[in-house]
Design a protein around this motif. Structure first.
Motif, PDB file in Angstrom:
ATOM      1  N   GLN A   1       0.804  -1.240  -0.116  1.00  0.00           N
ATOM      2  CA  GLN A   1      -0.158  -0.070  -0.017  1.00  0.00           C
ATOM      3  C   GLN A   1       0.940   1.312  -0.029  1.00  0.00           C
ATOM      4  O   GLN A   1       0.495   2.270   0.635  1.00  0.00           O
ATOM      5  CB  GLN A   1      -0.869  -0.030   1.104  1.00  0.00           C
TER       6      GLN A   1
ATOM      7  N   GLN B   1      -0.513   4.852  -0.369  1.00  0.00           N
ATOM      8  CA  GLN B   1      -1.409   5.101   0.767  1.00  0.00           C
ATOM      9  C   GLN B   1      -0.657   5.460   1.839  1.00  0.00           C
ATOM     10  O   GLN B   1      -0.945   6.386   2.681  1.00  0.00           O
ATOM     11  CB  GLN B   1      -2.114   4.040   0.837  1.00  0.00           C
TER      12      GLN B   1
ATOM     13  N   GLN C   1       1.215   8.913   1.803  1.00  0.00           N
ATOM     14  CA  GLN C   1       0.305   9.902   1.807  1.00  0.00           C
ATOM     15  C   GLN C   1      -0.150   9.956   3.520  1.00  0.00           C
ATOM     16  O   GLN C   1      -0.292  11.360   3.716  1.00  0.00           O
ATOM     17  CB  GLN C   1      -0.941   9.891   1.033  1.00  0.00           C
ATOM     18  N   ALA C   2      -0.460   8.738   4.006  1.00  0.00           N
ATOM     19  CA  ALA C   2      -0.866   8.924   5.399  1.00  0.00           C
ATOM     20  C   ALA C   2       0.410   9.392   6.327  1.00  0.00           C
ATOM     21  O   ALA C   2      -0.141  10.163   7.153  1.00  0.00           O
ATOM     22  CB  ALA C   2      -1.490   7.481   5.632  1.00  0.00           C
TER      23      ALA C   2
ATOM     24  N   GLN D   1      -5.649   9.151   8.158  1.00  0.00           N
ATOM     25  CA  GLN D   1      -5.376   8.059   7.211  1.00  0.00           C
ATOM     26  C   GLN D   1      -4.423   6.933   7.728  1.00  0.00           C
ATOM     27  O   GLN D   1      -4.606   5.798   7.713  1.00  0.00           O
ATOM     28  CB  GLN D   1      -4.827   8.870   6.052  1.00  0.00           C
TER      29      GLN D   1
ATOM     30  N   ILE E   1      -5.173   2.929   8.061  1.00  0.00           N
ATOM     31  CA  ILE E   1      -4.375   1.930   7.539  1.00  0.00           C
ATOM     32  C   ILE E   1      -3.981   0.918   8.720  1.00  0.00           C
ATOM     33  O   ILE E   1      -3.691  -0.244   8.422  1.00  0.00           O
ATOM     34  CB  ILE E   1      -2.963   2.372   6.785  1.00  0.00           C
TER      35      ILE E   1
END
Length: 79
Positions: A30, A33, A36-37, A48, A52
């Motif tokens: 991921q 993701q 960005q998180a 975020q 996750i």
């Protein structure tokens, strides 16, 4: 908070463990993701990243890895 040499060494050992490597592999699946998180969390919005981690903990493999890493950290005196 400054880490002692013992704690730094323990963290390095945990990071090199096979469980930590497997956890990194799960997170790399991921990768976009996670990056960005992490950026959002650094800017003050951990939602975020928490989502996750929640998703990871809902998987049997992810939950087992996190539990084993947590146990290893406690044995090393990190918790």
């Amino acid at each position: 908070m400054e880490l002692s040499k013992k704690n730094r060494d323990a963290i390095v050992q945990l990071a090199k463990s096979s469980d930590a490597q497997k956890l990194r592999e799960l997170l790399q699946q991921q990768s976009g993701q996670v990056k960005q998180a992490a950026q959002a969390a650094a800017a003050g919005d951990p939602a975020q990243l928490m989502a996750i981690m929640d998703q990871l903990m809902r998987s049997k493999e992810g939950a087992e890895l996190v539990d084993r890493i947590d146990s290893q950290a406690k044995q090393a005196g990190l918790n």
